[in-house]
Motif scaffolding. Structure first.
Motif, PDB file in Angstrom:
ATOM      1  N   ALA A  42      -9.651 -14.670  -3.209  1.00  0.00           N
ATOM      2  CA  ALA A  42     -11.099 -14.256  -2.721  1.00  0.00           C
ATOM      3  C   ALA A  42     -11.569 -15.578  -2.180  1.00  0.00           C
ATOM      4  O   ALA A  42     -11.022 -16.329  -2.219  1.00  0.00           O
ATOM      5  N   THR A  59      -0.318  -9.737  -8.879  1.00  0.00           N
ATOM      6  CA  THR A  59      -0.307  -8.864  -7.822  1.00  0.00           C
ATOM      7  C   THR A  59      -0.668  -9.635  -6.621  1.00  0.00           C
ATOM      8  O   THR A  59      -0.570  -8.901  -5.478  1.00  0.00           O
ATOM      9  N   TRP A  88     -15.767  -5.708  -6.715  1.00  0.00           N
ATOM     10  CA  TRP A  88     -16.079  -6.664  -7.840  1.00  0.00           C
ATOM     11  C   TRP A  88     -17.131  -7.218  -7.631  1.00  0.00           C
ATOM     12  O   TRP A  88     -17.722  -7.982  -8.515  1.00  0.00           O
TER      13      TRP A  88
HETATM   14  O1  LIG Z   1      -1.691   4.333  -7.870  1.00  0.00           O
HETATM   15  N1  LIG Z   1      -0.961   3.059  -8.281  1.00  0.00           N
HETATM   16  O2  LIG Z   1       0.091   3.355  -9.015  1.00  0.00           O
HETATM   17  C1  LIG Z   1      -1.480   1.949  -7.903  1.00  0.00           C
HETATM   18  C2  LIG Z   1      -0.630   0.889  -8.170  1.00  0.00           C
HETATM   19  C3  LIG Z   1      -1.157  -0.602  -7.653  1.00  0.00           C
HETATM   20  C4  LIG Z   1      -2.499  -0.573  -7.042  1.00  0.00           C
HETATM   21  O3  LIG Z   1      -2.886  -1.635  -6.593  1.00  0.00           O
HETATM   22  C5  LIG Z   1      -3.686  -2.344  -7.473  1.00  0.00           C
HETATM   23  O4  LIG Z   1      -4.970  -1.924  -7.091  1.00  0.00           O
HETATM   24  C6  LIG Z   1      -6.103  -2.669  -7.669  1.00  0.00           C
HETATM   25  C7  LIG Z   1      -7.512  -1.996  -7.457  1.00  0.00           C
HETATM   26  O5  LIG Z   1      -7.751  -2.181  -6.207  1.00  0.00           O
HETATM   27  C8  LIG Z   1      -6.036  -4.225  -7.589  1.00  0.00           C
HETATM   28  O6  LIG Z   1      -7.070  -4.678  -8.565  1.00  0.00           O
HETATM   29  C9  LIG Z   1      -8.017  -5.401  -8.012  1.00  0.00           C
HETATM   30  O7  LIG Z   1      -7.311  -6.842  -7.758  1.00  0.00           O
HETATM   31  C10 LIG Z   1      -8.486  -7.738  -7.037  1.00  0.00           C
HETATM   32  C11 LIG Z   1      -7.681  -9.126  -6.654  1.00  0.00           C
HETATM   33  O8  LIG Z   1      -6.584  -8.754  -5.723  1.00  0.00           O
HETATM   34  C12 LIG Z   1      -9.525  -7.922  -8.144  1.00  0.00           C
HETATM   35  O9  LIG Z   1     -10.541  -8.964  -7.560  1.00  0.00           O
HETATM   36  C13 LIG Z   1     -10.859 -10.041  -8.405  1.00  0.00           C
HETATM   37  O10 LIG Z   1     -11.870  -9.495  -9.124  1.00  0.00           O
HETATM   38  C14 LIG Z   1     -12.513 -10.492 -10.188  1.00  0.00           C
HETATM   39  C15 LIG Z   1     -13.349  -9.738 -10.769  1.00  0.00           C
HETATM   40  O11 LIG Z   1     -12.639  -8.747 -11.824  1.00  0.00           O
HETATM   41  C16 LIG Z   1     -13.201 -11.598  -9.346  1.00  0.00           C
HETATM   42  O12 LIG Z   1     -13.850 -12.679 -10.033  1.00  0.00           O
HETATM   43  C17 LIG Z   1     -12.195 -12.043  -8.133  1.00  0.00           C
HETATM   44  O13 LIG Z   1     -12.902 -13.096  -7.441  1.00  0.00           O
HETATM   45  C18 LIG Z   1     -11.761 -10.997  -7.327  1.00  0.00           C
HETATM   46  O14 LIG Z   1     -10.491 -11.584  -6.388  1.00  0.00           O
HETATM   47  C19 LIG Z   1     -10.122  -6.971  -8.524  1.00  0.00           C
HETATM   48  O15 LIG Z   1     -11.055  -6.968  -9.916  1.00  0.00           O
HETATM   49  C20 LIG Z   1      -9.201  -5.800  -9.098  1.00  0.00           C
HETATM   50  O16 LIG Z   1      -9.827  -4.588  -9.437  1.00  0.00           O
HETATM   51  C21 LIG Z   1      -4.894  -4.899  -7.912  1.00  0.00           C
HETATM   52  O17 LIG Z   1      -4.701  -6.250  -7.467  1.00  0.00           O
HETATM   53  C22 LIG Z   1      -3.573  -3.977  -7.178  1.00  0.00           C
HETATM   54  O18 LIG Z   1      -2.357  -4.511  -7.644  1.00  0.00           O
HETATM   55  C23 LIG Z   1      -3.278   0.573  -6.874  1.00  0.00           C
HETATM   56  C24 LIG Z   1      -2.746   1.618  -7.343  1.00  0.00           C
END
Ligand SMILES: O=[N+]([O-])c1ccc(O[C@@H]2O[C@H](CO)[C@@H](O[C@@H]3O[C@H](CO)[C@@H](O[C@@H]4O[C@H](CO)[C@@H](O)[C@H](O)[C@H]4O)[C@H](O)[C@H]3O)[C@H](O)[C@H]2O)cc1
Ligand SMILES: [Mg+2]
Length: 364
Positions: A99, A149, A285
């Motif tokens: 991010a 991830t 987020w």
């Molecule tokens: O259907 N399926 O089977 C399936 C399988 C896999 C899938 O993919 C997943 O999808 C998820 C949901 O989008 C993703 O989750 C998000 O990842 C972001 C980082 O990449 C996070 O961002 C951070 O958030 C922090 C605060 O929490 C901040 O402080 C920070 O600055 C900020 O960078 C989000 O919270 C978090 O919700 C996963 O990576 C991704 O692998 C999806 C479906």
């Protein structure tokens, strides 16, 4: 192991409320009063005595550790009640690698690991001088989640070894009889997916093996996020997930950790999870509109291996600027479900705090 990791550090203790957060809230109390809203001003005043975590997000804040521990110790002596003080260790080189909003002061390229170790040494010295405090550390929110991830993100893959070495060093240097450590495990929407769960447990295990014999109490979840601990009905954005809330994420992760002999106790951030159904997508987020304060800090979690609900992210401190021309602008902070205009990460977002008060569930 004779350290603070052997028991629930929050049992029998008060959740230390920092004077700093109370002073930020004064700004919003004055806003409520200026609007003639005495009811919400009174509610905001209640929040001033709610314990929140203290984010040491730059090395310049290292002296604050001593300030707060001295204050909490004085409070212990005057009230006869133990004050659990929770710090967030948050200064890895190339921090927040996937991010832009919370990018930190150190970089791998500029000898970041050396600087980070000096930062951790500051915690060590302060803790060594405070044997009578009850101390908890939440270690590096988002960091290992990104290594599960986001290794496809160049900044994350380039920082991976430094993240792991830095975290292992922190675990080793923060071993004290009165200190408990929780390593950050992101949240249900991030690592709960079947494809991410085992890789996450494996990574946590590897980091702990590199830190051994030093150990931790367990893991933190939902830091700075909005997920329900127990969702009566799953939020639509969780469609298809077998872990629609933090309770189910923790239940799914626990056996993977136990199989690897990794401590499986947890704390969950309930500081902004009072309202569900407010996000367009689970990956949103940043300063999510409609959020409310959640369950107040407590050890009455209802789940044996969940030590406490905490307010880790101090509600009212921004997640990131909505100014698209700012250096640390992240597009998530400009989305339709992000409150705008928003100031830089960590600075006071009065309008957002006011909404958290109004939307609090349970109500204030
Ligand atoms: O259907 N399926 O089977 C399936 C399988 C896999 C899938 O993919 C997943 O999808 C998820 C949901 O989008 C993703 O989750 C998000 O990842 C972001 C980082 O990449 C996070 O961002 C951070 O958030 C922090 C605060 O929490 C901040 O402080 C920070 O600055 C900020 O960078 C989000 O919270 C978090 O919700 C996963 O990576 C991704 O692998 C999806 C479906
Ligand atoms: Mg953040």
């Amino acid at each position: 192991s004779g350290t603070g990791n052997d028991r629930n550090p929050y049992l029998g203790a008060q959740f230390y409320a920092t004077p700093y957060y109370a002073s930020e809230i004064t700004t919003s109390i004055n806003s409520f009063k200026a609007a003639g809203d005495s009811a919400d001003a009174a509610k905001a005043a209640q929040v001033q005595s709610v314990g929140t975590a203290i984010w040491i997000d730059v090395a310049a804040k290292i002296p604050n550790i001593t300030t707060y521990l001295d204050d909490a110790l004085a409070l212990q002596k005057s009230t006869g009640q133990i004050q659990a003080v929770t710090f967030v260790v948050y200064d890895l080189p190339d921090r927040d690698c996937a991010a832009a909003a919370s990018n930190g002061e150190f970089t791998v390229a500029n000898d970041g690991l050396t600087h980070y170790k000096a930062y951790i040494d500051g915690f060590h010295a302060a803790f060594a001088a405070h044997p009578d405090n009850r101390i908890i550390c939440i270690i590096e929110p988002d960091s290992l989640g990104n290594l599960v991830t986001n290794l496809n993100v160049p900044k994350c893959s380039a920082a991976a070894n430094t993240y792991k070495a830095g975290i292992a060093y922190a675990i080793q240097q923060l071993q004290f009889p009165n200190v408990a450590l929780y390593l950050d495990a992101a949240h249900a929407g991030w690592l709960g997916w079947p494809a991410n769960l085992q890789p996450a447990a494996t990574l946590f295990s590897q980091v702990l093996q590199s830190a051994a014999p030093a150990t931790i109490r367990g893991f933190s979840t939902n830091v700075a996020n909005y997920n329900a601990f127990h969702a009566a009905t799953p939020d639509p954005i969780t469609q298809g997930s077998s872990t629609p809330d933090e309770e189910s994420y923790i239940a799914a992760l626990t056996p993977h950790l136990q199989a690897l002999n990794v401590p499986a106790n947890f704390v969950t951030d309930t500081g902004r999870n009072g309202v569900q159904g407010i996000r367009q997508a689970w990956g949103d987020w940043c300063n999510v509109k409609g959020a409310g304060f959640g369950v107040r800090p407590t050890t009455n979690t209802g789940v044996a291996n969940v030590d406490a609900f905490l307010w880790v992210k101090p509600g009212g401190e921004s997640d990131g600027t909505s100014n698209s021309s700012a250096a640390r602008y992240d597009f998530h902070c400009g989305q339709s479900d992000a409150a705008q205009p928003a100031p830089e990460a960590g600075t006071w977002f009065d309008a957002y705090f006011q909404a958290l008060v109004k939307n609090a569930n349970p109500s204030l």
